[in-house]
Design an enzyme around this catalytic site. Structure first.
Site, PDB file in Angstrom:
ATOM      1  N   HIS A 148       0.853  -1.184   0.000  1.00 14.51           N
ATOM      2  CA  HIS A 148       0.000   0.000   0.000  1.00 14.51           C
ATOM      3  C   HIS A 148       0.892   1.238   0.000  1.00 14.51           C
ATOM      4  CE1 HIS A 148      -3.917  -1.881   1.764  1.00 14.51           C
ATOM      5  NE2 HIS A 148      -3.340  -2.680   0.888  1.00 14.51           N
ATOM      6  N   GLU A 188       0.933   3.802   1.868  1.00 16.48           N
ATOM      7  CA  GLU A 188       1.395   4.188   3.207  1.00 16.48           C
ATOM      8  C   GLU A 188       2.577   3.342   3.664  1.00 16.48           C
ATOM      9  OE1 GLU A 188      -3.228   4.470   3.341  1.00 16.48           O
ATOM     10  OE2 GLU A 188      -1.713   3.302   2.277  1.00 16.48           O
ATOM     11  N   CYS A 221      -6.249   1.965   5.714  1.00 16.39           N
ATOM     12  CA  CYS A 221      -6.908   0.749   6.189  1.00 16.39           C
ATOM     13  C   CYS A 221      -6.326   0.352   7.547  1.00 16.39           C
ATOM     14  CB  CYS A 221      -6.712  -0.370   5.179  1.00 16.39           C
ATOM     15  SG  CYS A 221      -5.004  -0.959   5.064  1.00 16.39           S
ATOM     16  N   CYS A 248      -2.477  -0.348   7.466  1.00 16.18           N
ATOM     17  CA  CYS A 248      -1.678   0.868   7.363  1.00 16.18           C
ATOM     18  C   CYS A 248      -1.783   1.715   8.630  1.00 16.18           C
ATOM     19  CB  CYS A 248      -2.093   1.658   6.131  1.00 16.18           C
ATOM     20  SG  CYS A 248      -1.692   0.780   4.592  1.00 16.18           S
TER      21      CYS A 248
END
Length: 153
Positions: free
Chosen positions: A51, A53, A81, A84
């Site tokens: 992701h 992040e 999410c 993260c």
């Protein structure tokens, strides 16, 4: 100043969009300098942890020479999410600036709030809604395009 850094995060999201990744982008700032960038690479790398992040956190830790991102701020186009949000807490990042909320996976206030939870050992200062329309528009367009192709998951 928030808009400048969120525009940089949007540039990262656009990179993801161009390679058919969910268009989420992030930048990490320390002392008014961008020290890390990331955009989603889950499909490209075949790795569920890739992701925006997480990529930015890893890059910032490498840049700083340690895992504690003290005094840093992450700007991210879409609310993180749970994975993260947990990584943000574990990195000890100070501030999180979110473009648009995520009412399906958001773990920073929309569904649950991990980053400000009273029982967590670290809390993050969160700002919502910076360039919300632009951050929301790119992801809506991405999924609209996918639905037209019949590839929405």
């Amino acid at each position: 100043m928030y808009n400048f850094y969120m525009e940089e995060a949007l540039k990262e999201a656009k990179k993801a969009y161009e390679i058919n990744e969910v268009p989420i982008g992030a930048v990490i700032v320390k002392d008014n300098i961008i020290i890390a960038r990331g955009y989603n690479l889950r499909e490209t790398k075949k790795d569920p942890t890739m992701h925006a992040e997480i990529i930015a956190i890893k890059e910032a830790a490498k840049f700083l020479g340690g895992w504690r991102l003290l005094g840093c701020t992450m700007y991210v186009t879409i609310e993180p999410c749970a994975m993260c949000a947990g990584a943000l807490i574990n990195s000890r990042i100070a501030n999180l600036v979110i473009g648009a909320k995520d009412y399906k996976m958001g773990a920073c206030g929309s569904i649950i709030n991990i980053v400000e939870h009273e029982k967590m050992n670290h809390k993050i200062n969160v700002t919502y809604g910076v360039m919300e329309e632009q951050c929301s528009a790119i992801i809506k367009e991405f999924f609209r395009k996918l639905r037209k192709k019949g590839n929405a998951t």
